[in-house]
Design a protein around this motif. Sequence first.
Motif, PDB file in Angstrom:
ATOM      1  N   ASP A 180      -1.249   5.181  -9.132  1.00 38.98           N
ATOM      2  CA  ASP A 180      -0.249   6.190  -9.486  1.00 38.98           C
ATOM      3  C   ASP A 180       0.018   6.195 -10.986  1.00 38.98           C
ATOM      4  O   ASP A 180      -0.193   5.194 -11.678  1.00 38.98           O
ATOM      5  N   ALA A 181       0.529   7.320 -11.472  1.00 42.97           N
ATOM      6  CA  ALA A 181       0.940   7.423 -12.868  1.00 42.97           C
ATOM      7  C   ALA A 181       2.360   6.900 -13.033  1.00 42.97           C
ATOM      8  O   ALA A 181       3.133   6.828 -12.071  1.00 42.97           O
ATOM      9  N   ALA A 182       2.724   6.546 -14.259  1.00 48.92           N
ATOM     10  CA  ALA A 182       4.062   6.010 -14.523  1.00 48.92           C
ATOM     11  C   ALA A 182       5.142   7.018 -14.157  1.00 48.92           C
ATOM     12  O   ALA A 182       6.177   6.666 -13.584  1.00 48.92           O
ATOM     13  N   GLY A 183       4.913   8.276 -14.502  1.00 48.74           N
ATOM     14  CA  GLY A 183       5.904   9.306 -14.187  1.00 48.74           C
ATOM     15  C   GLY A 183       6.123   9.458 -12.697  1.00 48.74           C
ATOM     16  O   GLY A 183       7.242   9.745 -12.243  1.00 48.74           O
ATOM     17  N   GLU A 184       5.054   9.256 -11.922  1.00 48.38           N
ATOM     18  CA  GLU A 184       5.195   9.340 -10.472  1.00 48.38           C
ATOM     19  C   GLU A 184       6.060   8.199  -9.955  1.00 48.38           C
ATOM     20  O   GLU A 184       6.862   8.376  -9.023  1.00 48.38           O
ATOM     21  N   ALA A 185       5.920   7.017 -10.558  1.00 47.26           N
ATOM     22  CA  ALA A 185       6.759   5.883 -10.151  1.00 47.26           C
ATOM     23  C   ALA A 185       8.230   6.182 -10.424  1.00 47.26           C
ATOM     24  O   ALA A 185       9.111   5.865  -9.615  1.00 47.26           O
ATOM     25  N   PHE A 186       8.512   6.802 -11.561  1.00 45.79           N
ATOM     26  CA  PHE A 186       9.890   7.211 -11.857  1.00 45.79           C
ATOM     27  C   PHE A 186      10.381   8.228 -10.821  1.00 45.79           C
ATOM     28  O   PHE A 186      11.481   8.103 -10.262  1.00 45.79           O
ATOM     29  N   GLY A 260      15.932  -1.945 -13.177  1.00 46.44           N
ATOM     30  CA  GLY A 260      14.839  -2.870 -12.928  1.00 46.44           C
ATOM     31  C   GLY A 260      13.488  -2.176 -12.921  1.00 46.44           C
ATOM     32  O   GLY A 260      12.516  -2.664 -13.506  1.00 46.44           O
ATOM     33  N   VAL A 261      13.411  -1.035 -12.244  1.00 45.76           N
ATOM     34  CA  VAL A 261      12.158  -0.276 -12.195  1.00 45.76           C
ATOM     35  C   VAL A 261      11.775   0.195 -13.592  1.00 45.76           C
ATOM     36  O   VAL A 261      10.624   0.066 -14.022  1.00 45.76           O
ATOM     37  N   GLN A 262      12.740   0.733 -14.309  1.00 43.51           N
ATOM     38  CA  GLN A 262      12.460   1.212 -15.667  1.00 43.51           C
ATOM     39  C   GLN A 262      11.978   0.073 -16.565  1.00 43.51           C
ATOM     40  O   GLN A 262      11.034   0.234 -17.340  1.00 43.51           O
TER      41      GLN A 262
END
Length: 381
Positions: A180-186, A260-262
């Motif tokens: 996945d891309a970082a933006g998708e994780a956000f 935490g995710v960020q």
Amino acid sequence: MALNHDTRDAQARDGRTVTVLGLESSCDDSAAAIVRRHGDGSVDILADAVIGQNSEHAPFGGVVPEIAARAHAERMDTLAAGVLAEAGLTLADMDAIAATSGPGLIGGVMAALMTAKGLALGADKPLIAVNHLEGHALSARLTHTVEFPYLLLLVSGGHTQLVRVDGVGEMTRMGSTIDDAAGEAFDKTAKVMGLGFPGGPAVEALARTSTDPQRFALPRMLSRDRGCDFSFAGLKTAAKRAFDSLETPTQADKADLAAGVQREIARHLAERAGRAMDIFADSAGENAKGLTLVVAGGVAANGAVRDALELMAGSKGFTLIAPPLKYCTDNAAMIALAGAERFVLGRIDGLDAPARARWPLDETSAAANPASGAGRKGPKA
């Protein structure tokens, strides 16, 4: 024979001033802009307009391709006319018409590309079919003097990759996401917590209110891998499990999880970029002066990400350059600039230029080693 960087820069600064209309519609932002690129490489943004679609897609928690394509088709003509009026120019004043030709949602891509083809044909102007990712790769040159070569971290909802940029159309992939891309994780983390769409800004805003960003045990992605690739799927899954484990999540719970995710996303991006910086500097050898890391794409607007990259770049002897926030997200000014850079080098496209759902910056690496596997239309990454 390959051109050296001095020759390429001399070509780019050949004394010509060119004015280009750019159109963009690869995802959920409809955009048009007019850019004037001078012979010394400096840029004037004469007009710039973006119409977002957040309200249309918010009920679905993400971008719906059919809705996006319809909205683009309804807006592109008006947007093009609007920026021409704002700049006080006509199509006759343009040297070329540029449009995103991929990658992206194919229905959306077609809206800008077909509009550009019609305008180019009607006004007898050259068409420049632009890779949307190259637009991001060159976006820092809208507002900064950035000489080739430089290292690019392209980080958005659909793409996360490290690329060596040696010139217009000369890009080598150093690392890419394997899932996945970082933006998708956000975005997926925001969706799990019911924060709305788009998710990235919502997560960042909530994270600022956290009192314990280390409260949740979240994984460090690819901790044993010493390369430059990225992975965010495990973090996304861990965030969902952490949230689901909360019996009655409070706003404080959400804030700590968001922080935490960020934090993990920012750390992962900085760590992998740091490795790429080492490789880039080693390859530059004694010419390792003025080393530059450019960060572009929507996630580049995130403050925690920028801070982590700034710290890492400084430790490696690199200067971090990021476009202004409005040019990190999808926009047409970067497409117009990429079109102008290509026009100066004589790279013109025919009216049969195709719309492409997938179009990697480094096609050789993507075909030989697709980081995210391959699908019916070719490499996904």
